[in-house]
Design an enzyme around this catalytic site. Sequence first.
Site, PDB file in Angstrom:
ATOM      1  N   TRP A 140       0.839  -1.204   0.000  1.00 62.70           N
ATOM      2  CA  TRP A 140       0.000   0.000   0.000  1.00 62.70           C
ATOM      3  C   TRP A 140       0.868   1.246   0.000  1.00 62.70           C
ATOM      4  CZ3 TRP A 140      -4.496  -0.848  -1.761  1.00 62.70           C
ATOM      5  CH2 TRP A 140      -5.220  -1.990  -1.418  1.00 62.70           C
TER       6      TRP A 140
ATOM      7  N   ASP B  16      -1.267   6.920   6.518  1.00 64.29           N
ATOM      8  CA  ASP B  16      -2.311   6.007   6.043  1.00 64.29           C
ATOM      9  C   ASP B  16      -2.581   5.028   7.177  1.00 64.29           C
ATOM     10  OD1 ASP B  16      -3.946   4.105   4.944  1.00 64.29           O
ATOM     11  OD2 ASP B  16      -2.594   3.524   3.308  1.00 64.29           O
TER      12      ASP B  16
ATOM     13  N   LYS C 205     -12.049  -1.409   7.392  1.00 61.02           N
ATOM     14  CA  LYS C 205     -11.296  -2.369   8.197  1.00 61.02           C
ATOM     15  C   LYS C 205     -11.625  -2.223   9.676  1.00 61.02           C
ATOM     16  CE  LYS C 205      -8.199  -2.882   4.489  1.00 61.02           C
ATOM     17  NZ  LYS C 205      -7.527  -2.008   3.550  1.00 61.02           N
TER      18      LYS C 205
HETATM   19  C1  LIG Z   1      -7.008  -1.536   2.396  1.00 58.37           C
HETATM   20  C2  LIG Z   1      -5.949  -0.525   2.416  1.00 58.37           C
HETATM   21  C3  LIG Z   1      -5.889   0.506   1.466  1.00 58.37           C
HETATM   22  C4  LIG Z   1      -6.859   0.605   0.300  1.00 58.37           C
HETATM   23  O1  LIG Z   1      -8.077   1.050   0.746  1.00 58.37           O
HETATM   24  P1  LIG Z   1      -9.275   1.378  -0.289  1.00 58.37           P
HETATM   25  O2  LIG Z   1     -10.276   2.001   0.623  1.00 58.37           O
HETATM   26  O3  LIG Z   1      -9.710   0.074  -0.870  1.00 58.37           O
HETATM   27  O4  LIG Z   1      -8.767   2.307  -1.303  1.00 58.37           O
HETATM   28  C5  LIG Z   1      -4.894   1.447   1.597  1.00 58.37           C
HETATM   29  N1  LIG Z   1      -3.985   1.379   2.575  1.00 58.37           N
HETATM   30  C6  LIG Z   1      -3.994   0.398   3.499  1.00 58.37           C
HETATM   31  C7  LIG Z   1      -2.966   0.371   4.568  1.00 58.37           C
HETATM   32  C8  LIG Z   1      -4.989  -0.569   3.445  1.00 58.37           C
HETATM   33  O5  LIG Z   1      -5.008  -1.564   4.348  1.00 58.37           O
END
Ligand SMILES: *Cc1c(COP(=O)(O)O)cnc(C)c1O
Length: 365
Positions: A107, A177, A201
């Site tokens: 990511w 993030d 999540k």
């Molecule tokens: C799942 C995830 C993403 C992507 O998220 P989306 O909402 O599907 O764009 C980005 N960064 C991390 C750390 C993730 O776990």
Amino acid sequence: MSSSPTHRVHNFGAGPAVLPEPVLEEAQRDLMALPGVGMSVLEISHRSAAFERILGQAEADLRALTGLPDDYHVLFLQGGASLQFAMVPMNLLPPGGVADYALTGSWAKKAAAEAERFGRVNVCATTEDDGFARVPAPAELRRTAGAAYLHVTSNNTIAGTQWPALPAAEGAPLVVDASSDLLSRPLPLEGLGLLYGGAQKNLGPAGVTVVVVRKDLAERGPDTLPSTLRYAVAARHGSRYNTPPVFAIYLAGLVLRWLRDEGGLTAVDARNRRKAGLLYDAIDRSGFYRGAADPASRSLMNVTFRLRDEALEPRFLEQAAAAGLAGLKGHRLVGGIRASIYNAFPEAGVAALVDLMAEFERVHG
Ligand SMILES: *Cc1c(COP(=O)(O)O)cnc(C)c1O
């Protein structure tokens, strides 16, 4: 054990992921009509007083949980964390500027690759040569003097690593993030410029992305940007420049209230440590299982491991599924086993996995 309308399996899926049962029950109860409103949240105007209350309460609860000061906006946006990969540099990376990115997983790499479309990226550290099995030590970061920001991925969902503490800001605002460890522990505000996460999540259903951004940084986006991609526009319109994802915000609001009822982030953090500790102890107990991440970088959210005999992994996953333990297959990029044990994942589910691991080892060890 199989699923039936009245039986829920233990959902170890990485995302969209398990939600608190009291939240699902409340949403189900109120789906025909919100109390006092007579319509469901799916059917009301995003400008109505009822939705105004829902949005206001969600923001207030998030502020109370994190102790967020007034000089930050809380925004509820769309497009997932992946859109933030682009919105962050579009708004925060000025012409001629440089942004530092720590590459700690897939990511993080995607975030950096997206930023390269808009400006200069300095990879200030990468652990790719170690298969992303660890996060860098703060001293490993080769940072740019005067960088527009430093981007880190607080929890690496695929490799199963997590920064035990975020790096010090050292002048450049920290951009985080936090998609997979959002509100799983107290939020460090020191040096924080912007924090974002898709809700699916730890915080709610897919469809809403929470962005916490320092007010002065939100103003940096040039007015040549499309309105929907500027933090300042979202802030000025209270996250309602256009129709927001009302149901996802409502549900995230219920999760935020549940987090408060559970005792707040310190209590949730303690429980998360307990849950992860049980699993890592089971992994380390004998040589039959092997943790995929370096011990000092282990994630409390995504516990990744292998069987010593990797050929047994499909059988392990099969037996887990038969025992009502779903979603344990590792990410397709890395294989192995991944147990995602976000805030809402119950301790009983961790105990069930630990039992299965012991029994599987007894038979196959
Ligand atoms: C799942 C995830 C993403 C992507 O998220 P989306 O909402 O599907 O764009 C980005 N960064 C991390 C750390 C993730 O776990």
